[in-house]
Design an enzyme around this catalytic site. Structure first.
Site, PDB file in Angstrom:
ATOM      1  N   GLY A  50       0.366   1.328  52.128  1.00  0.00           N
ATOM      2  CA  GLY A  50      -0.771   2.071  52.660  1.00  0.00           C
ATOM      3  C   GLY A  50      -1.146   3.301  51.858  1.00  0.00           C
ATOM      4  O   GLY A  50      -2.059   4.027  52.225  1.00  0.00           O
ATOM      5  N   CYS A  51      -0.473   3.532  50.777  1.00  0.00           N
ATOM      6  CA  CYS A  51      -0.766   4.686  49.927  1.00  0.00           C
ATOM      7  C   CYS A  51      -1.595   4.214  48.738  1.00  0.00           C
ATOM      8  O   CYS A  51      -1.339   3.146  48.179  1.00  0.00           O
ATOM      9  CB  CYS A  51       0.537   5.317  49.447  1.00  0.00           C
ATOM     10  SG  CYS A  51       0.319   6.873  48.569  1.00  0.00           S
ATOM     11  N   GLN A  52      -2.595   4.970  48.364  1.00  0.00           N
ATOM     12  CA  GLN A  52      -3.439   4.598  47.233  1.00  0.00           C
ATOM     13  C   GLN A  52      -2.641   4.586  45.935  1.00  0.00           C
ATOM     14  O   GLN A  52      -2.852   3.745  45.077  1.00  0.00           O
ATOM     15  CB  GLN A  52      -4.627   5.558  47.115  1.00  0.00           C
ATOM     16  CG  GLN A  52      -5.620   5.146  46.066  1.00  0.00           C
ATOM     17  CD  GLN A  52      -6.858   6.018  46.075  1.00  0.00           C
ATOM     18  OE1 GLN A  52      -6.958   6.970  46.848  1.00  0.00           O
ATOM     19  NE2 GLN A  52      -7.801   5.714  45.230  1.00  0.00           N
ATOM     20  N   SER A  53      -1.711   5.498  45.796  1.00  0.00           N
ATOM     21  CA  SER A  53      -0.822   5.540  44.643  1.00  0.00           C
ATOM     22  C   SER A  53       0.363   4.621  44.892  1.00  0.00           C
ATOM     23  O   SER A  53       0.661   4.270  46.029  1.00  0.00           O
ATOM     24  CB  SER A  53      -0.300   6.959  44.419  1.00  0.00           C
ATOM     25  OG  SER A  53      -1.354   7.862  44.297  1.00  0.00           O
TER      26      SER A  53
END
Length: 99
Positions: A50-53
């Site tokens: 769920g993290c863009q990175s």
């Protein structure tokens, strides 16, 4: 001998920064210093979803002590992970935390 950095020292260092650029660079420096998760541990099992990175984090418990390791492909995210490591790594687990 390695210097131990406390959350209070981090706060003091941020307060000494004279601009947002200085704070940004300090956060990146913390990430480079404290985010040392080996490549062998940067697997899907440790990936934060769920993290863009891309972010990997491990948590080991021994008795009541927590030990964190983390890494990211983004410099600022690494810095934020470093703040978590500084605040919680090798600290006693709070009672009834469910961690």
């Amino acid at each position: 001998m390695s210097v131990i950095i406390t959350p209070q020292k981090v706060l003091l260092n941020f307060q000494r920064c004279t601009s947002w650029e200085d704070k940004y660079l300090y956060l990146i420096e913390l990430g480079d210093r404290f985010c040392r998760l080996p490549l062998s541990a940067q697997t899907d099992n440790h990936k934060l979803r769920g993290c863009q990175s891309r972010v990997w984090i491990t948590l080991d418990k021994s008795d009541t002590t927590l030990q964190f390791a983390a890494n990211s492909d983004a410099a600022i995210v690494k810095g934020l992970l470093a703040l978590i490591i500084i605040a919680y790594d090798k600290k006693n687990e709070p009672a009834n935390s469910g961690v």
